[in-house]
Design an enzyme around this catalytic site. Structure first.
Site, PDB file in Angstrom:
ATOM      1  N   LYS A   1      -8.262   9.770 -17.414  1.00  0.00           N
ATOM      2  CA  LYS A   1      -7.911  10.392 -18.453  1.00  0.00           C
ATOM      3  C   LYS A   1      -6.954   9.872 -19.083  1.00  0.00           C
ATOM      4  O   LYS A   1      -5.901   9.315 -18.648  1.00  0.00           O
ATOM      5  CB  LYS A   1      -7.233  11.752 -17.737  1.00  0.00           C
ATOM      6  CG  LYS A   1      -8.449  12.790 -17.110  1.00  0.00           C
ATOM      7  CD  LYS A   1      -7.815  14.047 -16.748  1.00  0.00           C
ATOM      8  CE  LYS A   1      -8.918  14.633 -16.091  1.00  0.00           C
ATOM      9  NZ  LYS A   1      -8.623  15.825 -15.119  1.00  0.00           N
TER      10      LYS A   1
ATOM     11  N   THR B   1     -13.849  -6.271  -0.621  1.00  0.00           N
ATOM     12  CA  THR B   1     -12.821  -5.347  -0.228  1.00  0.00           C
ATOM     13  C   THR B   1     -13.730  -4.301   0.533  1.00  0.00           C
ATOM     14  O   THR B   1     -15.112  -4.303   0.212  1.00  0.00           O
ATOM     15  CB  THR B   1     -12.059  -4.817  -1.247  1.00  0.00           C
ATOM     16  OG1 THR B   1     -12.973  -3.777  -2.151  1.00  0.00           O
ATOM     17  CG2 THR B   1     -11.425  -5.851  -2.201  1.00  0.00           C
TER      18      THR B   1
ATOM     19  N   ASP C   1      -7.211   2.707  -8.734  1.00  0.00           N
ATOM     20  CA  ASP C   1      -7.546   4.059  -9.151  1.00  0.00           C
ATOM     21  C   ASP C   1      -7.681   3.753 -10.740  1.00  0.00           C
ATOM     22  O   ASP C   1      -6.636   3.286 -11.345  1.00  0.00           O
ATOM     23  CB  ASP C   1      -6.477   4.981  -8.890  1.00  0.00           C
ATOM     24  CG  ASP C   1      -6.498   4.965  -7.244  1.00  0.00           C
ATOM     25  OD1 ASP C   1      -7.273   5.028  -6.619  1.00  0.00           O
ATOM     26  OD2 ASP C   1      -5.262   5.190  -6.584  1.00  0.00           O
TER      27      ASP C   1
ATOM     28  N   GLU D   1       0.865  -1.135   0.294  1.00  0.00           N
ATOM     29  CA  GLU D   1      -0.036   0.062   0.018  1.00  0.00           C
ATOM     30  C   GLU D   1       0.777   1.238   0.004  1.00  0.00           C
ATOM     31  O   GLU D   1       1.890   1.234   0.866  1.00  0.00           O
ATOM     32  CB  GLU D   1      -0.893   0.041   1.183  1.00  0.00           C
ATOM     33  CG  GLU D   1      -1.845   1.187   1.483  1.00  0.00           C
ATOM     34  CD  GLU D   1      -2.492   1.711   0.398  1.00  0.00           C
ATOM     35  OE1 GLU D   1      -3.176   1.075  -0.119  1.00  0.00           O
ATOM     36  OE2 GLU D   1      -2.409   3.212   0.329  1.00  0.00           O
TER      37      GLU D   1
HETATM   38  N1  SAM Z   1      -7.925  -2.391  -2.596  1.00  0.00           N
HETATM   39  C1  SAM Z   1      -8.781  -1.560  -1.702  1.00  0.00           C
HETATM   40  C2  SAM Z   1     -10.276  -1.646  -1.722  1.00  0.00           C
HETATM   41  O1  SAM Z   1     -10.688  -2.465  -2.654  1.00  0.00           O
HETATM   42  O2  SAM Z   1     -10.929  -1.385  -0.963  1.00  0.00           O
HETATM   43  C3  SAM Z   1      -8.447   0.018  -1.844  1.00  0.00           C
HETATM   44  C4  SAM Z   1      -9.144   0.632  -2.995  1.00  0.00           C
HETATM   45  S1  SAM Z   1      -8.467   2.307  -3.222  1.00  0.00           S
HETATM   46  C5  SAM Z   1      -9.524   2.870  -4.419  1.00  0.00           C
HETATM   47  C6  SAM Z   1      -6.752   1.878  -4.149  1.00  0.00           C
HETATM   48  C7  SAM Z   1      -5.517   1.961  -3.291  1.00  0.00           C
HETATM   49  O3  SAM Z   1      -4.498   1.813  -3.893  1.00  0.00           O
HETATM   50  C8  SAM Z   1      -5.600   3.249  -2.408  1.00  0.00           C
HETATM   51  O4  SAM Z   1      -5.360   2.899  -0.913  1.00  0.00           O
HETATM   52  C9  SAM Z   1      -3.959   3.770  -2.966  1.00  0.00           C
HETATM   53  O5  SAM Z   1      -3.325   4.299  -1.726  1.00  0.00           O
HETATM   54  C10 SAM Z   1      -3.447   2.393  -3.465  1.00  0.00           C
HETATM   55  N2  SAM Z   1      -2.512   2.725  -4.308  1.00  0.00           N
HETATM   56  C11 SAM Z   1      -2.611   3.518  -5.441  1.00  0.00           C
HETATM   57  N3  SAM Z   1      -1.486   3.590  -6.330  1.00  0.00           N
HETATM   58  C12 SAM Z   1      -0.709   2.718  -5.733  1.00  0.00           C
HETATM   59  C13 SAM Z   1       0.692   2.284  -5.948  1.00  0.00           C
HETATM   60  N4  SAM Z   1       1.267   2.759  -7.004  1.00  0.00           N
HETATM   61  N5  SAM Z   1       1.503   1.452  -5.144  1.00  0.00           N
HETATM   62  C14 SAM Z   1       0.841   1.006  -4.158  1.00  0.00           C
HETATM   63  N6  SAM Z   1      -0.577   1.263  -3.528  1.00  0.00           N
HETATM   64  C15 SAM Z   1      -1.177   2.288  -4.659  1.00  0.00           C
END
Ligand code: SAM
Length: 218
Positions: A122, A192, A118, A69
């Site tokens: 875009k 999740t 995420d 994370e």
């Molecule tokens: N997987 C969880 C869920 O389904 O409830 C969290 C989803 S949240 C939209 C996306 C997570 O990915 C966030 O906690 C963010 O900090 C993490 N994240 C985004 N880009 C990342 C990266 N490059 N490396 C590690 N974690 C990342």
């Protein structure tokens, strides 16, 4: 995702090195030695608050799990779950998925989960999507033969993009569901935090599992 800064996060993580790997780069090549039992290692990239990885580790004691994370302030929520309900087959670390090949040796892991990553809708942000080809190349490098990726998302755009990206990379789609929760009787599913949220709004959950044919055919 908005992250609430927790100034105590670092100290809390550093006080639980039985679960938290403070320097993931230094661990490269030796992740398996961290676990009590030698068994397959699955990695969740973007663990968030950890409901999935904790639930998966509880349901699958024959698998070792590593949660990655980006934000320490988010990772503490995973640690809180472990403190409340300890499990031997999880390690967690704060790291950026852009550097996975600095963290893991070639062939060090067996499976990658991408849950509600995420979407970066875009076009100019395409390279940030965790299913962009540069990320796929990293997953392929650090995974053993037969390595697989499981993707779950509520975001149709990211799902469609990922199916094309997997295909263009030469990966094979093994499973696809466009409404996972309709099939939970047949497909074991640990939800999740984001999945609960989007599903409660009536949004379908997309899921697929893809593998890397070159490694699978070695
Ligand atoms: N997987 C969880 C869920 O389904 O409830 C969290 C989803 S949240 C939209 C996306 C997570 O990915 C966030 O906690 C963010 O900090 C993490 N994240 C985004 N880009 C990342 C990266 N490059 N490396 C590690 N974690 C990342």
């Amino acid at each position: 995702m908005r992250v609430r800064h927790k100034p105590w996060a670092k100290e809390y993580l550093h006080s639980h090195t039985n679960w938290v790997v403070i320097d993931p780069v230094a661990q490269k090549g030796t992740w398996r030695s961290l676990f009590e039992v030698e068994q397959p290692v699955h990695v969740e990239v973007g663990t968030g608050k950890g409901q999935f990885i904790h639930g998966m580790a509880k349901a699958n004691p024959d698998i070792n799990f590593i949660g990655i994370e980006l934000h320490e302030s988010v990772l503490v929520s995973v640690l809180e779950k472990l403190v409340e309900e300890p499990l031997p087959n999880i390690r967690i670390t704060a790291a950026d998925a852009n550097h996975l090949t600095n963290i893991f040796q070639d062939d060090e892991i067996d499976f990658v989960y991408l849950n509600f990553s995420d979407p970066w809708p875009k076009t100019r942000h395409e390279k940030r999507r965790l299913t962009f080809r540069t990320f796929l190349a990293q997953y392929e490098q650090i995974m053993k033969s037969n390595g697989r990726i499981q993707l779950k998302t509520d975001n149709r755009g990211l799902f469609e993009y990922s199916l094309v990206s997997f295909s263009q990379y030469g990966m094979t789609l093994e499973e696809v569901q466009v409404d996972l929760h309709q099939e939970e009787d047949n497909i074991p599913n640990v939800r999740t935090e984001y999945e609960e949220k989007f599903s409660s709004r009536g949004q379908p959950i997309y899921r697929c599992v893809a593998n890397f044919p070159n490694k699978a055919n070695e």
